[in-house]
Design an enzyme around this catalytic site. Structure first.
Site: not given
Length: 401
Positions: A81-82
């Site tokens: 999710s970065a």
């Protein structure tokens, strides 16, 4: 300043740390070493920029979580999710260029999205996890999720769980499909292609949303690793906080359904998954690229700047705060970015960025001019505030004091 191997206090293992550290930032190197000695790190890299200049660039361990080949200077990893922090920059830059109105209904650009009660959903609601579409009624297969037409159709047809703009909840997978659909309708390009052409290429970033085949050899294998019992505790997790654990254990909960929007769970080491343009979960990056990206949101990096001051202010201005309908605990979001707070501790109250579930992190701190990128091949259970990343943040804080 060069860095060489260093033996743990117990003398059991040489941590062969490679890279450079500018004078004054030695605490970051020491914290990075301790992550291997005390927190079970297998392979990782960290990079820090300050005021547009690189001051830390370190890597160590093995390229693959289950291998022996050393992590190299150009090793990249999936950052989960970065990726969302990079993806969020695209609508903000389109707005900065006058091509997208953040206060316009999404349906202005994407007419099919008006279906099932989403007529009033605004572009800013997509960015701030307020769109009410954290789930799809029928989870997508990996192949369906990777097909832009199928994924766009699924979220466009989905009825919202809450009235858009009235609440917020983490859009774990659907976030990527929502932004992809919007960007494709506005620009005619996929979000991954837009990032490649307008962000990665000008800045010289080893960062991809949709990994090219000729770069696949650089990417290490990731896998689940257990946290040593003596390691410092982390932040938001799916187990230690009972309310979140209960929600995740319930197949009908928003928590379980949001994280299970791709079913069965993808193999993150599968070349086909890595090649897919999945802006919520499957970006590939080096730590150096993540840090350089965030540095360019703050100001010029080798002559290239991403965000104008007004755009930077929008990215880190609080849009949603309070109990998260998906993550259960209280979260804070700006326009596309997690903001500093108990669920996502960053460097200072003005910091903004995005963690990746299991470890990775990228963020910027306007007050200090710091931008940090951290990537790892050892994935943990935590959703945010991984103990290894937090140790690096504390070290940066000590260094800039």
């Amino acid at each position: 300043m060069g860095v060489t191997g260093r033996r743990s206090r117990e003398g059991a293992w040489d941590v062969d740390v490679q890279g450079t550290v500018q004078a004054g930032f030695e605490p970051v190197r020491d914290a990075f070493v301790r992550n291997f000695e005390q927190r079970g790190e297998r392979g990782a890299a960290v990079a820090v920029y300050r005021d547009g200049r690189k001051v830390v660039d370190l890597w160590a361990g093995t390229r693959d979580v289950d291998g022996t080949a050393p992590w190299a200077v150009d090793t990249a990893q999936i950052v989960r999710s970065a990726t969302k922090g990079v993806a969020a920059a695209v609508p903000l830059l389109l707005h900065q260029r006058g091509q997208l109105d953040l206060d316009a209904p999404v349906g202005t650009y994407w007419p099919e999205f008006k279906a099932a009660g989403k007529e009033r959903a605004l572009v800013r609601h997509l960015l701030a996890h307020q769109a009410g579409v954290p789930v799809v009624d029928r989870p997508l297969t990996v192949a369906e999720a990777a097909d832009p037409d199928t994924a766009m159709a699924a979220v466009a047809a989905q009825a919202p769980v809450w009235e858009p703009g009235t609440d917020h909840g983490y859009h774990a997978h659907t976030y990527g499909w929502l932004l992809s659909g919007l960007v494709r309708r506005v620009t005619g390009r996929t979000l991954g292609r837009w990032v490649a052409e307008e962000i990665a290429r000008p800045l010289g970033l080893d960062l991809w949303i949709g990994l090219p085949a000729d770069e696949a050899h650089r990417v290490g294998r990731v896998g689940r690793v257990e946290e040593p019992p003596t390691a410092a505790g982390g932040g938001l997790r799916l187990r230690p906080k009972r309310s979140v654990a209960d929600a995740y254990a319930d197949p009908s909960s928003l928590t379980r359904r949001a994280f299970g929007a791709i079913d069965p769970a993808p193999d993150e080491n599968d070349p086909a998954y890595r090649a897919a343009e999945l802006p919520a979960s499957a970006g590939i990056s080096t730590a150096r690229a993540l840090a350089r990206f965030y540095a360019a949101t703050l100001g010029p990096v080798d002559g290239h700047r991403l965000f104008a001051p007004a755009t930077l202010a929008m990215a880190r201005t609080e849009e949603a705060v309070g109990p998260d309908r998906v993550l259960v605990v209280s979260t804070r979001f700006g326009l596309g970015y997690m903001l500093h707070g108990p669920a996502c501790p960053l460097l200072s109250p003005g910091s903004f960025g995005h963690p990746g579930r299991g470890g990775s992190l990228g963020f910027a701190d306007p007050a200090s001019g710091i931008a940090l990128g951290y990537v790892t091949n050892g994935m943990r259970k935590g959703v945010t505030a991984d103990p290894r990343a937090q140790a690096l943040i504390r070290a940066v804080r000590a260094a800039i004091r």
